[in-house]
Design a protein around this motif. Structure first.
Motif, PDB file in Angstrom:
ATOM      1  N   ARG A  12       0.833  -1.204   0.000  1.00  0.00           N
ATOM      2  CA  ARG A  12       0.000   0.000   0.000  1.00  0.00           C
ATOM      3  C   ARG A  12       0.868   1.254   0.000  1.00  0.00           C
ATOM      4  NH1 ARG A  12      -5.485  -0.575   1.280  1.00  0.00           N
ATOM      5  NH2 ARG A  12      -5.500   1.582   2.009  1.00  0.00           N
ATOM      6  N   ALA A  13       1.940   1.245   0.799  1.00  0.00           N
ATOM      7  CA  ALA A  13       2.846   2.398   0.808  1.00  0.00           C
ATOM      8  C   ALA A  13       3.533   2.554  -0.549  1.00  0.00           C
ATOM      9  CB  ALA A  13       3.880   2.229   1.914  1.00  0.00           C
ATOM     10  N   TRP A  14       3.893   1.448  -1.171  1.00  0.00           N
ATOM     11  CA  TRP A  14       4.517   1.461  -2.506  1.00  0.00           C
ATOM     12  C   TRP A  14       3.569   2.065  -3.532  1.00  0.00           C
ATOM     13  CZ3 TRP A  14       9.195   0.041  -4.705  1.00  0.00           C
ATOM     14  CH2 TRP A  14       9.200  -0.269  -6.059  1.00  0.00           C
ATOM     15  N   ILE A  15       2.322   1.626  -3.526  1.00  0.00           N
ATOM     16  CA  ILE A  15       1.332   2.138  -4.482  1.00  0.00           C
ATOM     17  C   ILE A  15       1.076   3.620  -4.245  1.00  0.00           C
ATOM     18  CG2 ILE A  15      -1.094   1.956  -5.174  1.00  0.00           C
ATOM     19  CD1 ILE A  15      -0.877  -1.059  -4.488  1.00  0.00           C
ATOM     20  N   GLN A  16       0.922   4.007  -2.987  1.00  0.00           N
ATOM     21  CA  GLN A  16       0.654   5.407  -2.684  1.00  0.00           C
ATOM     22  C   GLN A  16       1.809   6.297  -3.127  1.00  0.00           C
ATOM     23  OE1 GLN A  16      -2.113   6.604  -1.758  1.00  0.00           O
ATOM     24  NE2 GLN A  16      -3.109   5.486  -0.089  1.00  0.00           N
ATOM     25  N   ALA A  17       3.049   5.847  -2.910  1.00  0.00           N
ATOM     26  CA  ALA A  17       4.194   6.669  -3.287  1.00  0.00           C
ATOM     27  C   ALA A  17       4.253   6.871  -4.794  1.00  0.00           C
ATOM     28  CB  ALA A  17       5.481   6.018  -2.781  1.00  0.00           C
ATOM     29  N   ILE A  18       3.995   5.820  -5.562  1.00  0.00           N
ATOM     30  CA  ILE A  18       4.031   5.941  -7.022  1.00  0.00           C
ATOM     31  C   ILE A  18       2.877   6.809  -7.519  1.00  0.00           C
ATOM     32  CG2 ILE A  18       3.859   4.651  -9.188  1.00  0.00           C
ATOM     33  CD1 ILE A  18       5.182   2.303  -7.773  1.00  0.00           C
ATOM     34  N   ALA A  19       1.682   6.565  -6.986  1.00  0.00           N
ATOM     35  CA  ALA A  19       0.497   7.287  -7.468  1.00  0.00           C
ATOM     36  C   ALA A  19       0.565   8.775  -7.131  1.00  0.00           C
ATOM     37  CB  ALA A  19      -0.765   6.664  -6.882  1.00  0.00           C
ATOM     38  N   THR A  20       1.052   9.118  -5.945  1.00  0.00           N
ATOM     39  CA  THR A  20       1.100  10.532  -5.573  1.00  0.00           C
ATOM     40  C   THR A  20       2.119  11.295  -6.418  1.00  0.00           C
ATOM     41  OG1 THR A  20       2.601   9.895  -3.769  1.00  0.00           O
ATOM     42  CG2 THR A  20       0.276  10.221  -3.212  1.00  0.00           C
ATOM     43  N   ARG A  21       3.239  10.668  -6.754  1.00  0.00           N
ATOM     44  CA  ARG A  21       4.199  11.332  -7.635  1.00  0.00           C
ATOM     45  C   ARG A  21       3.630  11.479  -9.048  1.00  0.00           C
ATOM     46  NH1 ARG A  21       9.483  12.007  -6.712  1.00  0.00           N
ATOM     47  NH2 ARG A  21      10.004  11.510  -8.878  1.00  0.00           N
ATOM     48  N   GLN A  22       2.910  10.479  -9.498  1.00  0.00           N
ATOM     49  CA  GLN A  22       2.273  10.558 -10.815  1.00  0.00           C
ATOM     50  C   GLN A  22       1.229  11.668 -10.841  1.00  0.00           C
ATOM     51  OE1 GLN A  22       0.983   6.686 -12.059  1.00  0.00           O
ATOM     52  NE2 GLN A  22       0.198   7.383 -14.030  1.00  0.00           N
ATOM     53  N   ARG A  23       0.486  11.791  -9.754  1.00  0.00           N
ATOM     54  CA  ARG A  23      -0.535  12.841  -9.688  1.00  0.00           C
ATOM     55  C   ARG A  23       0.110  14.226  -9.607  1.00  0.00           C
ATOM     56  NH1 ARG A  23      -4.283  15.374  -5.775  1.00  0.00           N
ATOM     57  NH2 ARG A  23      -6.229  15.688  -6.926  1.00  0.00           N
ATOM     58  N   ARG A  67       1.934  17.837  -3.929  1.00  0.00           N
ATOM     59  CA  ARG A  67       3.362  17.688  -3.612  1.00  0.00           C
ATOM     60  C   ARG A  67       3.553  17.292  -2.155  1.00  0.00           C
ATOM     61  NH1 ARG A  67       7.123  22.004  -6.421  1.00  0.00           N
ATOM     62  NH2 ARG A  67       6.131  20.869  -8.135  1.00  0.00           N
ATOM     63  N   GLY A  68       2.747  17.859  -1.263  1.00  0.00           N
ATOM     64  CA  GLY A  68       2.823  17.453   0.138  1.00  0.00           C
ATOM     65  C   GLY A  68       2.396  16.009   0.338  1.00  0.00           C
ATOM     66  N   ALA A  69       1.352  15.573  -0.387  1.00  0.00           N
ATOM     67  CA  ALA A  69       0.917  14.177  -0.290  1.00  0.00           C
ATOM     68  C   ALA A  69       1.986  13.230  -0.824  1.00  0.00           C
ATOM     69  CB  ALA A  69      -0.394  13.988  -1.062  1.00  0.00           C
ATOM     70  N   ALA A  70       2.682  13.639  -1.895  1.00  0.00           N
ATOM     71  CA  ALA A  70       3.756  12.804  -2.438  1.00  0.00           C
ATOM     72  C   ALA A  70       4.905  12.676  -1.449  1.00  0.00           C
ATOM     73  CB  ALA A  70       4.253  13.391  -3.763  1.00  0.00           C
ATOM     74  N   LEU A  71       5.220  13.776  -0.779  1.00  0.00           N
ATOM     75  CA  LEU A  71       6.290  13.724   0.222  1.00  0.00           C
ATOM     76  C   LEU A  71       5.897  12.829   1.392  1.00  0.00           C
ATOM     77  CD1 LEU A  71       8.998  14.715   1.350  1.00  0.00           C
ATOM     78  CD2 LEU A  71       7.786  16.684   2.316  1.00  0.00           C
TER      79      LEU A  71
END
Length: 460
Positions: free
Chosen positions: A158-169, A219-223
């Motif tokens: 879940r952390a892996w998916i969130q990190a990729i998706a937030t950077r993509q967004r 950007r804050g969510a990606a961080l």
């Protein structure tokens, strides 16, 4: 056999009092990580955090109006002459200005080595020795470690998916901000030329300001997602954490054609698979059968009759202040074997019903998330792409304005953002489903909260 015992930290003792380790691999891993652990816990260790970079902010300023009519006419003529130099007017002028280099760009750093999912899993396990199995474990303990391992894999995935998706967004919203800035800059020039009112320009500035705010939040969510993943991986140095995002895959995996329960599973066998995966349910079923077998059938029948009588005697069960049901048969209440069997049946029923409900909810969530993501990918995005292409053609033929073209571009970017959020929700549901099949629990509330609303369309 040499046994290595690891004393759990104080903050983990309520969950796990201690765990014996007899695996040489786990022992070597624990020793290998000791220097890193000591360095991470050392307040004197030098740390240089990565700077927090914000995109250039929007402005609420309006251009100064000409002092008199002659100045306004001169500005109008100069602006229109400049725009006329380009085939499609305003939009080509801005594109030419954006393509004109103002200064030499700094040399790009070499691309970071990509981090794969198997490598990330191995990294996370290096500092989780309690997830290693060893030879002297009893079957129940072995099953529990497998469940803990599945829970860990789910949290990491879940952390892996969130990190990729937030950077993509974040990248998508950066493109959206650029589109809104184009409209805002055109609006400013239209005001200077005398073709627009300041009120109309203020609407364009509001669109840009909202897009800027959305990008900063993304950007804050990606961080935050990057930090969460780094914590799971055991990374603690600021430089390593800052480079983690560059090592991630650029986008989420493509959607499968259909949601699958797994190899060898069908919708009819899902609940059975989820029941079998629980480490304690089979043992609880055996113990309940044993407790019931020692009782005479008449004792269980008497207990059922007493329960029914107590429930029928309730005056008004719908009132919250009503008295609970009452049983006054002391012969039944003082039967220890009966009490043990009744409580065992109740606990087993509660656990089995919970696991079956989890199976149905998780499978339904997986199917619905897949359907929504596939619909966004195959219907919504193509429709917005077609609309953007048609708007571009009509703009080239001078049948639609620059503002129509910019609005169409913003709508398409918002559709891509919605599709990305739906794709992310599907992969999160897939991670939850796989963990449930491995014996972990399923939190319906957590799964539902993972679906976030897409950014609002930045239109007029």
């Amino acid at each position: 056999m040499t046994v290595f015992r690891r004393t759990s930290p104080i903050w983990r003792r309520p969950l796990r009092a201690g765990l014996s380790m007899g695996c040489a691999l786990a022992l070597a891993s624990a020793h290998a990580q000791a220097p890193d652990a000591l360095g991470a816990a050392n307040p004197a260790h030098p740390v240089t955090p990565a700077p927090w970079v914000l995109p250039p902010g929007a402005s609420a300023d309006t251009p100064a109006l000409p002092a008199d009519l002659a100045a306004a006419r001169a500005i109008w003529q100069r602006v229109n002459q400049r725009v006329a130099e380009f085939p499609r007017g305003h939009i080509d002028l801005l594109r030419w200005e954006a393509a004109t280099p103002e200064a030499a760009a700094p040399a790009a750093e070499p691309p970071a080595t990509r981090l794969t999912w198997p490598e990330a899993l191995r990294m996370s396990l290096r500092h989780r020795p309690e997830l290693f199995t060893h030879a002297d474990m009893n079957p129940l303990k072995l099953a529990q470690v497998k469940v803990d391992y599945a829970t860990h894999v789910r949290a990491l995935e879940r952390a892996w998916i969130q990190a990729i998706a937030t950077r993509q967004r974040e990248r998508l919203l950066a493109e959206l901000l650029e589109a809104t800035r184009t409209g805002s800059e055109l609006g400013r020039r239209m005001v200077v030329a005398g073709n627009w009112s300041q009120a109309r320009q203020a609407r364009e500035q509001l669109v840009e300001a909202n897009a800027w705010q959305a990008l900063v939040e993304a950007r804050g969510a990606a961080l935050a997602a990057q930090e969460q993943l780094a914590q799971q991986l055991g990374l603690w140095e600021a430089q390593a954490v800052a480079k983690l995002g560059e090592r991630l895959p650029p986008q989420l995996p493509a959607l499968p054609e259909q949601a699958s329960p797994g190899a060898g599973l069908t919708p009819d066998t899902l609940e059975a698979a989820v029941l079998r995966s629980h480490p304690a349910l089979a043992q609880a079923r055996v113990f309940t059968q044993r407790d019931v077998a020692v009782l005479a059938p008449s004792r269980l029948s008497a207990w059922d009759a007493a329960v029914n009588a107590a429930l029928d005697a309730l005056p008004d069960a719908s009132r919250p202040d009503s008295a609970p049901p009452h049983i006054d048969n002391l012969s039944l209440l003082r039967d220890a074997s009966l009490e043990r069997a009744v409580h065992a049946q109740a606990a087993l029923l509660s656990l089995a019903a919970e696991r079956r409900a989890m199976a149905r909810q998780a499978w339904a969530a997986l199917q619905s998330r897949h359907a929504i993501a596939l619909h966004a990918q195959n219907v919504l995005v193509p429709l917005h792409t077609t609309l953007a292409q048609e708007t571009q053609l009509r703009y080239n033929g001078m049948l639609q304005s620059t503002w129509d073209l910019l609005a169409s571009a913003r709508e398409r970017l918002n559709a891509l953002d919605s599709a990305l959020q739906a794709q992310r929700s599907f992969w999160l549901a897939q991670a939850d489903w796989q963990a449930l099949l491995a014996g972990a629990s399923f939190a319906a509330a957590d799964n539902a909260s993972s679906v976030t609303a897409a950014a609002p369309t930045a239109g007029h």
